[in-house]
Design a protein around this motif. Structure first.
Motif, PDB file in Angstrom:
ATOM      1  N   LEU A 152       0.827  -1.204   0.000  1.00 47.65           N
ATOM      2  CA  LEU A 152       0.000   0.000   0.000  1.00 47.65           C
ATOM      3  C   LEU A 152       0.863   1.256   0.000  1.00 47.65           C
ATOM      4  O   LEU A 152       0.535   2.252  -0.662  1.00 47.65           O
ATOM      5  N   GLU A 153       1.958   1.208   0.703  1.00 41.07           N
ATOM      6  CA  GLU A 153       2.872   2.352   0.745  1.00 41.07           C
ATOM      7  C   GLU A 153       3.416   2.667  -0.647  1.00 41.07           C
ATOM      8  O   GLU A 153       3.533   3.834  -1.037  1.00 41.07           O
ATOM      9  N   LYS A 154       3.729   1.626  -1.406  1.00 44.82           N
ATOM     10  CA  LYS A 154       4.232   1.819  -2.773  1.00 44.82           C
ATOM     11  C   LYS A 154       3.141   2.383  -3.684  1.00 44.82           C
ATOM     12  O   LYS A 154       3.430   3.194  -4.574  1.00 44.82           O
ATOM     13  N   ILE A 155       1.899   1.957  -3.460  1.00 51.12           N
ATOM     14  CA  ILE A 155       0.778   2.467  -4.260  1.00 51.12           C
ATOM     15  C   ILE A 155       0.594   3.958  -4.010  1.00 51.12           C
ATOM     16  O   ILE A 155       0.498   4.762  -4.942  1.00 51.12           O
ATOM     17  N   VAL A 156       0.550   4.338  -2.733  1.00 53.52           N
ATOM     18  CA  VAL A 156       0.346   5.748  -2.379  1.00 53.52           C
ATOM     19  C   VAL A 156       1.484   6.621  -2.916  1.00 53.52           C
ATOM     20  O   VAL A 156       1.256   7.763  -3.327  1.00 53.52           O
ATOM     21  N   ALA A 157       2.690   6.063  -2.946  1.00 49.92           N
ATOM     22  CA  ALA A 157       3.850   6.821  -3.436  1.00 49.92           C
ATOM     23  C   ALA A 157       3.694   7.207  -4.905  1.00 49.92           C
ATOM     24  O   ALA A 157       4.331   8.166  -5.372  1.00 49.92           O
ATOM     25  N   LYS A 158       2.827   6.493  -5.630  1.00 52.11           N
ATOM     26  CA  LYS A 158       2.626   6.776  -7.051  1.00 52.11           C
ATOM     27  C   LYS A 158       1.444   7.717  -7.303  1.00 52.11           C
ATOM     28  O   LYS A 158       1.138   8.031  -8.444  1.00 52.11           O
ATOM     29  N   ILE A 159       0.767   8.128  -6.235  1.00 53.90           N
ATOM     30  CA  ILE A 159      -0.384   9.023  -6.369  1.00 53.90           C
ATOM     31  C   ILE A 159       0.077  10.457  -6.118  1.00 53.90           C
ATOM     32  O   ILE A 159       0.500  10.789  -5.011  1.00 53.90           O
ATOM     33  N   PRO A 160       0.030  11.323  -7.118  1.00 56.28           N
ATOM     34  CA  PRO A 160       0.563  12.681  -6.965  1.00 56.28           C
ATOM     35  C   PRO A 160       0.016  13.459  -5.776  1.00 56.28           C
ATOM     36  O   PRO A 160       0.753  14.231  -5.157  1.00 56.28           O
ATOM     37  N   VAL A 161      -1.262  13.274  -5.422  1.00 53.11           N
ATOM     38  CA  VAL A 161      -1.788  14.027  -4.276  1.00 53.11           C
ATOM     39  C   VAL A 161      -1.326  13.440  -2.943  1.00 53.11           C
ATOM     40  O   VAL A 161      -1.563  14.033  -1.893  1.00 53.11           O
ATOM     41  N   GLY A 162      -0.693  12.273  -2.983  1.00 57.79           N
ATOM     42  CA  GLY A 162      -0.052  11.734  -1.791  1.00 57.79           C
ATOM     43  C   GLY A 162      -0.949  11.010  -0.805  1.00 57.79           C
ATOM     44  O   GLY A 162      -0.586  10.841   0.365  1.00 57.79           O
ATOM     45  N   ARG A 163      -2.103  10.553  -1.238  1.00 53.73           N
ATOM     46  CA  ARG A 163      -3.005   9.831  -0.335  1.00 53.73           C
ATOM     47  C   ARG A 163      -3.981   8.987  -1.129  1.00 53.73           C
ATOM     48  O   ARG A 163      -4.101   9.139  -2.357  1.00 53.73           O
ATOM     49  N   LEU A 164      -4.683   8.097  -0.418  1.00 61.07           N
ATOM     50  CA  LEU A 164      -5.786   7.370  -1.020  1.00 61.07           C
ATOM     51  C   LEU A 164      -6.991   8.294  -1.154  1.00 61.07           C
ATOM     52  O   LEU A 164      -7.110   9.290  -0.437  1.00 61.07           O
ATOM     53  N   GLY A 165      -7.877   7.956  -2.059  1.00 59.61           N
ATOM     54  CA  GLY A 165      -9.111   8.713  -2.182  1.00 59.61           C
ATOM     55  C   GLY A 165     -10.111   8.273  -1.138  1.00 59.61           C
ATOM     56  O   GLY A 165      -9.947   7.236  -0.478  1.00 59.61           O
ATOM     57  N   HIS A 166     -11.162   9.054  -0.961  1.00 56.40           N
ATOM     58  CA  HIS A 166     -12.230   8.734  -0.026  1.00 56.40           C
ATOM     59  C   HIS A 166     -13.490   8.379  -0.811  1.00 56.40           C
ATOM     60  O   HIS A 166     -13.760   8.952  -1.873  1.00 56.40           O
ATOM     61  N   ALA A 167     -14.257   7.440  -0.274  1.00 50.66           N
ATOM     62  CA  ALA A 167     -15.482   7.007  -0.946  1.00 50.66           C
ATOM     63  C   ALA A 167     -16.420   8.179  -1.215  1.00 50.66           C
ATOM     64  O   ALA A 167     -17.088   8.236  -2.251  1.00 50.66           O
ATOM     65  N   GLU A 168     -16.439   9.136  -0.298  1.00 53.16           N
ATOM     66  CA  GLU A 168     -17.310  10.297  -0.464  1.00 53.16           C
ATOM     67  C   GLU A 168     -16.921  11.146  -1.673  1.00 53.16           C
ATOM     68  O   GLU A 168     -17.767  11.836  -2.251  1.00 53.16           O
ATOM     69  N   GLU A 169     -15.648  11.090  -2.064  1.00 52.82           N
ATOM     70  CA  GLU A 169     -15.202  11.853  -3.232  1.00 52.82           C
ATOM     71  C   GLU A 169     -15.739  11.236  -4.515  1.00 52.82           C
ATOM     72  O   GLU A 169     -16.059  11.951  -5.477  1.00 52.82           O
ATOM     73  N   ILE A 170     -15.864   9.922  -4.538  1.00 49.43           N
ATOM     74  CA  ILE A 170     -16.499   9.258  -5.677  1.00 49.43           C
ATOM     75  C   ILE A 170     -17.993   9.576  -5.676  1.00 49.43           C
ATOM     76  O   ILE A 170     -18.592   9.862  -6.710  1.00 49.43           O
ATOM     77  N   ALA A 171     -18.587   9.545  -4.493  1.00 50.10           N
ATOM     78  CA  ALA A 171     -20.026   9.809  -4.374  1.00 50.10           C
ATOM     79  C   ALA A 171     -20.386  11.203  -4.880  1.00 50.10           C
ATOM     80  O   ALA A 171     -21.406  11.381  -5.553  1.00 50.10           O
ATOM     81  N   ARG A 172     -19.561  12.194  -4.562  1.00 46.14           N
ATOM     82  CA  ARG A 172     -19.867  13.559  -5.006  1.00 46.14           C
ATOM     83  C   ARG A 172     -19.831  13.661  -6.527  1.00 46.14           C
ATOM     84  O   ARG A 172     -20.636  14.393  -7.134  1.00 46.14           O
ATOM     85  N   ALA A 173     -18.920  12.927  -7.153  1.00 44.04           N
ATOM     86  CA  ALA A 173     -18.868  12.919  -8.620  1.00 44.04           C
ATOM     87  C   ALA A 173     -20.124  12.265  -9.194  1.00 44.04           C
ATOM     88  O   ALA A 173     -20.692  12.735 -10.187  1.00 44.04           O
ATOM     89  N   VAL A 174     -20.570  11.186  -8.563  1.00 44.22           N
ATOM     90  CA  VAL A 174     -21.785  10.504  -9.013  1.00 44.22           C
ATOM     91  C   VAL A 174     -22.988  11.426  -8.891  1.00 44.22           C
ATOM     92  O   VAL A 174     -23.813  11.540  -9.809  1.00 44.22           O
ATOM     93  N   VAL A 175     -23.110  12.105  -7.746  1.00 45.06           N
ATOM     94  CA  VAL A 175     -24.255  12.990  -7.524  1.00 45.06           C
ATOM     95  C   VAL A 175     -24.306  14.079  -8.593  1.00 45.06           C
ATOM     96  O   VAL A 175     -25.384  14.401  -9.111  1.00 45.06           O
ATOM     97  N   PHE A 176     -23.149  14.627  -8.952  1.00 41.13           N
ATOM     98  CA  PHE A 176     -23.142  15.635 -10.012  1.00 41.13           C
ATOM     99  C   PHE A 176     -23.654  15.051 -11.324  1.00 41.13           C
ATOM    100  O   PHE A 176     -24.519  15.629 -11.991  1.00 41.13           O
ATOM    101  N   LEU A 177     -23.149  13.891 -11.716  1.00 41.29           N
ATOM    102  CA  LEU A 177     -23.543  13.299 -12.990  1.00 41.29           C
ATOM    103  C   LEU A 177     -25.020  12.896 -13.017  1.00 41.29           C
ATOM    104  O   LEU A 177     -25.610  12.778 -14.090  1.00 41.29           O
TER     105      LEU A 177
END
Length: 240
Positions: free
Chosen positions: A193-218
């Motif tokens: 998991l540490e190696k995965i996060v190291a490849k994400i430019p924002v430096g963290r995992l996403g949150h489920a609520e962030e996906i939900a907000r995109a869905v609500v908009f669409l």
């Protein structure tokens, strides 16, 4: 009267966050699940949302349960195809059953729910279908030929169905999440998991609520001119 939204795989993780987001936006939400009855009961008690149990890979069961939802709640105007499974392994080790099960649930489920709801949306002149793809359907992933193929198929399915629905007020879009802090990701060994996060430019995992907000908009009226798109919500990990 509130529009009715169906969310598959809706009682946990990203699906639960999507259900809560749509409910907060004013939709009446029906949550599909196929696993734990206890978890589904807990979900309903906490949120007040109804649940229906069936495997989205089962075509007839999908038709029957959507009919049940519509009889009880009203016409389904919004579908979020979130249900998905993994059966990982390299091609050399992957069984046909592992290939077929992932394709049937992850991609076949999108066809089945669309088949059950798209005609009504088209007839009524309004609808929203949001399919949950994956960063691994865009970039590929070692040991996931079945999952990557199914999720990539979702992106193509989205573009094709969007063309069928556009002039009837039915939009069809996809969201491709990156690595999100769900139970599935939490099970990944810490060093991996540490190696995965190291490849994400924002430096963290996403949150489920962030996906939900995109869905609500669409799913909103504001997104009426957005169709056939794949929205990448991955912290910049894969810019597609």
């Amino acid at each position: 009267m509130a529009r009715v939204a169906l969310v598959t795989g809706g009682t946990r993780g990203i699906g639960e966050a999507i259900c809560k987001g749509l409910q907060a936006a004013g939709f009446t939400v029906a949550a599909n699940y196929v696993g734990s009855d206890d978890r589904a009961k807990d979900f309903s008690e906490r949120t007040g949302m109804r649940t229906w149990k069936w495997n989205v890979a089962d075509h007839q069961a999908t038709l029957d349960n959507v009919a049940s939802i519509e009889a009880e709640l009203g016409p389904v105007d919004v579908v979020v195809n979130n249900a998905g499974i993994t059966r990982d392994g390299t091609l050399l080790k992957m069984t046909y059953e592992a290939w077929k099960e992932v394709m049937d649930v992850n991609l076949g489920g999108c066809f089945n729910t669309a088949k059950a709801t798209f005609p009504g949306m088209r007839q009524r002149g309004w609808g929203r279908i949001v399919n949950i793809g994956s960063i691994n359907g865009q970039a590929g992933q070692y040991g996931q030929v079945n999952y990557a193929a199914a999720k990539s198929g979702i992106h193509g399915f989205t573009k094709a169905l969007a063309q069928e629905g556009a002039k009837f007020g039915v939009t069809v879009n996809a969201i491709a999440p990156g690595y999100i802090d769900t139970d599935m990701v939490a099970a990944v060994p810490a060093d991996v998991l540490e190696k995965i996060v190291a490849k994400i430019p924002v430096g963290r995992l996403g949150h489920a609520e962030e996906i939900a907000r995109a869905v609500v908009f669409l799913c909103s009226e504001d997104a009426g001119f957005v169709t056939g798109s794949t929205m990448s919500v991955n912290g910049g990990q894969h810019m597609y």
